[in-house]
Design a protein around this motif. Structure first.
Motif, PDB file in Angstrom:
ATOM      1  N   ALA A 112      30.375  15.560  32.080  1.00 40.54           N
ATOM      2  CA  ALA A 112      29.848  15.839  30.741  1.00 40.54           C
ATOM      3  C   ALA A 112      30.850  15.419  29.668  1.00 40.54           C
ATOM      4  CB  ALA A 112      29.513  17.324  30.604  1.00 40.54           C
ATOM      5  N   GLU A 113      32.133  15.680  29.911  1.00 37.93           N
ATOM      6  CA  GLU A 113      33.168  15.275  28.953  1.00 37.93           C
ATOM      7  C   GLU A 113      33.214  13.754  28.824  1.00 37.93           C
ATOM      8  OE1 GLU A 113      38.021  15.762  28.259  1.00 37.93           O
ATOM      9  OE2 GLU A 113      37.041  16.757  29.947  1.00 37.93           O
ATOM     10  N   CYS A 114      33.082  13.078  29.958  1.00 38.32           N
ATOM     11  CA  CYS A 114      33.115  11.611  29.951  1.00 38.32           C
ATOM     12  C   CYS A 114      31.947  11.020  29.173  1.00 38.32           C
ATOM     13  CB  CYS A 114      33.109  11.084  31.384  1.00 38.32           C
ATOM     14  SG  CYS A 114      34.649  11.343  32.301  1.00 38.32           S
ATOM     15  N   VAL A 115      30.739  11.494  29.452  1.00 39.17           N
ATOM     16  CA  VAL A 115      29.582  10.898  28.778  1.00 39.17           C
ATOM     17  C   VAL A 115      29.568  11.258  27.292  1.00 39.17           C
ATOM     18  CG1 VAL A 115      28.203  10.723  30.880  1.00 39.17           C
ATOM     19  CG2 VAL A 115      28.025  12.779  29.466  1.00 39.17           C
ATOM     20  N   ALA A 116      30.099  12.436  26.943  1.00 36.20           N
ATOM     21  CA  ALA A 116      30.182  12.792  25.522  1.00 36.20           C
ATOM     22  C   ALA A 116      31.130  11.846  24.792  1.00 36.20           C
ATOM     23  CB  ALA A 116      30.656  14.239  25.372  1.00 36.20           C
ATOM     24  N   ALA A 117      32.244  11.504  25.435  1.00 30.45           N
ATOM     25  CA  ALA A 117      33.191  10.565  24.831  1.00 30.45           C
ATOM     26  C   ALA A 117      32.581   9.178  24.708  1.00 30.45           C
ATOM     27  CB  ALA A 117      34.469  10.512  25.670  1.00 30.45           C
TER      28      ALA A 117
END
Length: 338
Positions: A116-121
């Motif tokens: 989730a952190e990756c796709v948000a970035a």
């Protein structure tokens, strides 16, 4: 891109390079095509931007990235937009040892918060759709328990389209090749995820090997709910005409660009000539065309002539002509016998 994702060809390492995509695009104008997986580290730290070069004629095409560092993935996603891709996809499904050692691919099914952190970035770095391709789980995970939470977390991060390979990945005990076939398929679970997440565009992957099977997956269930897309892997590569030649009409309700596999050979001639003129070897292109006549008279001769002739120094279009002559002769012989 959601419309194109109704049918897509899976990203496949060593197979879905730009020559493969150029060939597949002659067969279908509508099907969504993917690159091979490219690691964000190779682009950001390795300076390997040449790995994501592609031709505009391949569109619609999406770049699949591998990685687990939000900052690097954000930079790579920005590069994807600069290059002209229509979508950037995060790989959360590859089970290879190399991918595991880098802590990305299928092992990320165990770290949904990091995904989730990756796709948000990535979403913050680009206006392109950011999508995810995942498995239903890994190793001892219970898919029915963990997959809803995984989807919930990536949806909260802004993902609106996901492709689910309907098999677990066994990171311990199975090779990458075995992981494509050995873990059992669980199509009902993927359909259940669409019912649970009606706002997500859900595509299904794994074991789908024909247009009939594709349309069966896309048909509404008893409750009227239907999946949004299907992704086909090896069948589209090994039997491209069977899958792609009628895809535009049967899946998208559009006109098919070609009538027969022979037309694809002619359609590829200008591309091959241009690539040969730029210093490319014939085999780099025609290796993706070996399955074009699969199941047809002359298919063996087609494969033999291309396999043997295209690797020779200076091989040109005359090899393609000789291979096609094998198919035409076999077809004429069968007609005469009938």
């Amino acid at each position: 891109m959601d419309a194109a994702a109704r049918l897509s060809v899976a990203p496949m390492m060593d197979w879905t390079d730009r020559h493969c995509r150029a060939f597949h695009r002659t067969l279908s104008r509508r099907t969504l095509l993917y690159t091979e997986m490219v690691t964000a580290a190779a682009l950001v730290r390795g300076g390997a931007r040449h790995l994501i070069a592609f031709g505009e004629a391949e569109q619609p095409v999406a770049l699949q990235l591998g990685g687990a560092d939000p900052g690097e993935l954000a930079q790579a996603a920005r590069m994807a937009e600069q290059e002209g891709y229509r979508e950037v996809n995060l790989n959360v499904g590859c089970p290879s040892d190399r991918v595991q050692s880098g802590c990305f691919g299928a092992v990320l099914m165990e770290r949904p918060a990091l995904v989730a952190e990756c796709v948000a970035a990535m979403r913050a770095a680009t206006t392109l759709p950011v999508t995810v391709k995942c498995r239903i789980g890994v190793d001892a995970q219970e898919p029915a328990d963990i997959l809803p939470d995984f989807l919930c977390q990536i949806r909260a991060a802004g993902v609106r389209r996901v492709t689910i390979h309907a098999r677990k990945a066994w990171l311990q005990g199975l090779s990458p090749k075995e992981n494509r076939d050995v873990p059992p398929l669980d199509y009902p679970l993927v359909h259940a995820m669409k019912r649970a997440f009606p706002d997500l565009h859900v595509s299904i992957n794994g074991g789908i090997d024909s247009l009939d099977a594709t349309l069966a997956q896309l048909a509404p269930g008893d409750d009227g709910v239907s999946l949004d897309g299907a992704m086909i892997g090896r069948a589209a590569y090994q039997r491209p005409a069977d899958i792609l030649l009628r895809a535009d009409s049967r899946v998208f309700g559009a006109d098919d660009p070609l009538d027969a596999p022979e037309d694809a050979v002619e359609a590829m001639r200008p591309y091959i000539a241009a690539e040969l003129g730029a210093g490319q070897r014939l085999h780099a292109i025609t290796r993706h065309m070996l399955g074009l006549f699969s199941g047809r008279p002359g298919a063996r001769g087609w494969r033999r002539v291309l396999s043997e002739g295209a690797t020779r120094p200076g091989a040109g279009l005359e090899v393609l002509d000789a291979a096609l002559a094998e198919v035409m002769a076999a077809g004429a012989a069968r007609e005469a016998a009938e």
